[in-house]
Design an enzyme around this catalytic site. Sequence first.
Site: not given
Length: 434
Positions: A211, A263
């Site tokens: 991420n 996220c």
Amino acid sequence: MNICVVGTGYVGLVTGACFAEFGNPVCCVDKDASKVDALNRGEIPIYEPGLEDVVQRNAKAGRLTFSTDLPTAIRDSLVVFIAVGTPQDENGRADLSFVREVAKAVAENLDSYKVVVTKSTVPAGTGKMIREIIEEHQSEEHPFSVASNPEFLREGSALEDFMRPNRVVLGTEDEASAAILRDLYRPLYLIETPIVVTNVVTAELIKYASNAFLATKISFINEIADLCEPLGADVHVVARAMGLDRRIGPKFLHPGPGYGGSCFPKDTRAAVEIGKDHDIDLRIVRAVIEVNDVRVTRMLEKIRIAVGGTLEGKTLALLGLTFKPNTDDLRESPAMAILDGLLAGGARVQAYDPVAIPLVRDEARDGVTYCADEYEAAQGTDGLVLATEWNQFRGLDFARLKDSMSHPLIVDLRNIYEPSRMRERGFDYTGVGR
Ligand code: UGA
């Protein structure tokens, strides 16, 4: 193989529904009784294309059940997936209190060998913590394994990402649990999905590293877009040519108002905190966050300049409120921050979003009118700001827009239109980095 998935949020629901679709009996557990009741009636609390169909089909087939009874679900299962929320605490760290609660429940209901797997994004070291909690609270002596199986689902294409993933990561501490988890993902062998089997802490870190890297690509191209503007270069051509280098790749190089959602913002901040805990300064990730944090202000400046130097007294159309298309998720949405920034600057806003209006309509916000469609939003405005690239905004009727707006001006924060075409159509057009 009996499976229990704890937490029926986005990750848990998709995971449970998809494992049931693979043919396993799955019980999804949540402590929110009204949510469980709704799921038992076939109602899906989130907007995710295709999910309702998979949930209803598997529920009907008896493979997918929903319950609030965590002890029974744990006792009935061989594999327990932890998919509860890990919200950000006041220091930017992941709050693991729900994970701890589930670990304790597993300990108290450990009546046979079980594999306890984290699906939620949890800091490196959480697996170890779960093992310690279970060992400490175990009511009966039984062996168990702790594993990490991070999810890489994107909202809006979560089913596709689950059924056709680029890879599956299994972090395990012994061969028995590795074999069980491999078996669960056996349906993906047919499509030759790479399965990376590693230890628990490595799997946990893979999620944050992935991420953080994707967020890095976004902040990077956003800075390059900023540089393109004074130079008169076109960031799309820069990104395309960069992406043709296979070492770089074409994805995640779309400039815009910055990344949002549940996220990237949370995980990049948590990654920095994990680094701090171990005296490692993740300078790149810090810079990525910093670039993203100033994005909305920069977009508001762009809009202010486009409308003639002040937002005061202007009426603007705003298309899109969610953090990206095909989701109803408004968490850390740049579009919402832009809405609030426009209002704070003294503009009136006529906003439209294909799914999110019912979620924001009742929030106290002066100066905004929520509209039924794009054209109602554009009516009588001094400019139109495109904040989220829903597909239906890609084929707008420009003649109709032009007739209804007081001034034909478009600020396209997602670069979905071609600047030269828009100018030919008679619009004042501003994009990002072009
Ligand atoms: C992201 C990851 O893509 C998933 O792999 C991961 O599993 C998930 O986070 C998670 O950790 O649970 P998601 O937040 O659903 O998924 O959304 P993305 O499609 O990745 O988009 C994130 C944000 O980046 C959006 O605000 C989007 O508009 C922005 N973005 C994305 C850009 O500004 N430019 C791009 O080129 C790509």
